[in-house]
Design a protein around this motif. Structure first.
Motif, PDB file in Angstrom:
ATOM      1  N   SER A  88      30.765  49.182  96.466  1.00 52.18           N
ATOM      2  CA  SER A  88      30.784  50.032  95.039  1.00 52.18           C
ATOM      3  C   SER A  88      29.660  49.584  94.362  1.00 52.18           C
ATOM      4  CB  SER A  88      31.956  49.492  94.437  1.00 52.18           C
ATOM      5  OG  SER A  88      33.182  50.011  94.946  1.00 52.18           O
ATOM      6  N   ASN A  92      26.819  52.158  92.740  1.00 50.84           N
ATOM      7  CA  ASN A  92      26.788  51.947  91.578  1.00 50.84           C
ATOM      8  C   ASN A  92      25.186  51.865  91.221  1.00 50.84           C
ATOM      9  OD1 ASN A  92      29.124  52.744  90.881  1.00 50.84           O
ATOM     10  ND2 ASN A  92      29.920  50.487  90.714  1.00 50.84           N
ATOM     11  N   PHE A 216      33.834  50.490  89.400  1.00 44.18           N
ATOM     12  CA  PHE A 216      32.517  50.275  88.589  1.00 44.18           C
ATOM     13  C   PHE A 216      31.992  48.904  88.496  1.00 44.18           C
ATOM     14  CE2 PHE A 216      29.594  50.566  84.741  1.00 44.18           C
ATOM     15  CZ  PHE A 216      28.620  51.473  85.401  1.00 44.18           C
TER      16      PHE A 216
END
Length: 266
Positions: A88, A92, A216
Motif C-alpha cells: 500500500s 501510495n 492509505f
C-alpha cells in the motif's frame, strides 16, 4: 485442480494472451501507419510515447521484480498483513510522488521534448510538447499496472497481467481508427492514456481475489518497503541502460527528415 494442471493451464493462458498481445501490437502499428503514416505528426506522438514507455520499462518492471521475492519471504513467515501494508505504501508513493512529478512534467514538457527531440522543426516541436503533456498521466497508470502485476505474479495469478497489454493495444487501435477524423493525432494520445488506465484497472478484481488490503499509508520506513528499495537499485540500473538506446534513437532521428522516428518504430 492439482498443481501440475494449474501450471499447464496458466502456461497456456499466458501463451495465448501474450500471442494475442503481440498480434494486436502489430495491429496497433498498422493502424497508426494507416491513419498517420510516417509524418512529423507521428514523430511527435512517438517521442511523447517514449516517456511513459521508459517509466514502465524501468520503474514498473523493477518494482514488479522486487515485489515477488519480498512477498514470498513474508508469505513464508506468515506475515501477509505486513506485506499488504508495505505494498500500500508503494502504491501510495507512486500516486503521490509520481503524480506530483507528472504535474510538474506536464507544465515543463517543453524542456523534456527539447531534450529528446532537439532537431524537430517548430510546428512538430509544439505538437510534441502538447502530446507529452496530454500523455503524462499514463506514466502513473502504467507504473501502477507494473506494481499490480508484481503483486499478482507473487500470488501465482498471471492471466490479468497478460491481459493488460491486450486491453492497452485495443484502446490505441480503436483511438487510431475511430477518432481519427475528429481529433487526429490527439485522439491517439487519449487512446494511450485510456489504454494505460485499462492496463491498471483490469488487474484490480484479481487483486481483490488474492486478498490485497489497501490502506492509505506513506511510511517509507516500513521494513518491507526498505527491503524492496535496497533490492531495486541494481535492477533500475540494468533496465535503465537498455532504455538509453531508445533515447539516442529518438534524438538522432529528430534531426532527420519528417517521419524518421515513426519509420524506426514501424
Amino acid at each position: 485442480m492439482n498443481p501440475g494442471r494449474k501450471i499447464v493451464r496458466a502456461t497456456i493462458v499466458i501463451f495465448l494472451l501474450t500471442f494475442l498481445s503481440r498480434f494486436l501490437g502489430l495491429g496497433r502499428e498498422m493502424a497508426i501507419a494507416y491513419r498517420f503514416g510516417a509524418t512529423g505528426e507521428t514523430d511527435a506522438f512517438m517521442l511523447a510515447l517514449t516517456i511513459p514507455n521508459i517509466f514502465y520499462n524501468v520503474i514498473g518492471t523493477a518494482l514488479a521484480a522486487v515485489i515477488v521475492p519480498v512477498f514470498e519471504d513474508y508469505e513464508i513467515q506468515g506475515r501477509r498483513p505486513e506485506i499488504w501494508r508495505a505494498l500500500s505504501v508503494i502504491v501510495n508513493f507512486i500516486i503521490v510522488a509520481m503524480g506530483t512529478g507528472v504535474l510538474l512534467g506536464a507544465t515543463g514538457s517543453s524542456f523534456i521534448v527539447r531534450a529528446l527531440g532537439p532537431g524537430f522543426p517548430p510546428e512538430t516541436m509544439q505538437l510534441a510538447i502538447n502530446l507529452t503533456a496530454l500523455m503524462m498521466p499514463s506514466i502513473v497508470l502504467i507504473t501502477l499496472a507494473g506494481v499490480f502485476g508484481g503483486i499478482l505474479n507473487a500470488n501465482h495469478v498471471f492471466g490479468p497481467v497478460a491481459l493488460g497489454p491486450v486491453a492497452m493495444n485495443l484502446a490505441i487501435i480503436v483511438s487510431a481508427l475511430v477518432g481519427f477524423y475528429h481529433w487526429g493525432i490527439y485522439n491517439l494520445a487519449l487512446g494511450t492514456v485510456t489504454g494505460a488506465l485499462l492496463f491498471a484497472l483490469i488487474q484490480i478484481p484479481a487483486l481483490r481475489q488474492v486478498g490485497f488490503k489497501y490502506a492509505f499509508l506513506l511510511n517509507v520506513q516500513d521494513p518491507a518497503v526498505r527491503q524492496m528499495l535496497k533490492m531495486i537499485g541494481p535492477i533500475l540500473i540494468v533496465t535503465g541502460v537498455f532504455q538509453i538506446y531508445s533515447v539516442i534513437d529518438v534524438r538522432f532521428a529528430s534531426n532527420l527528415e519528417a517521419g524518421s522516428i515513426a519509420a524506426l518504430n514501424y
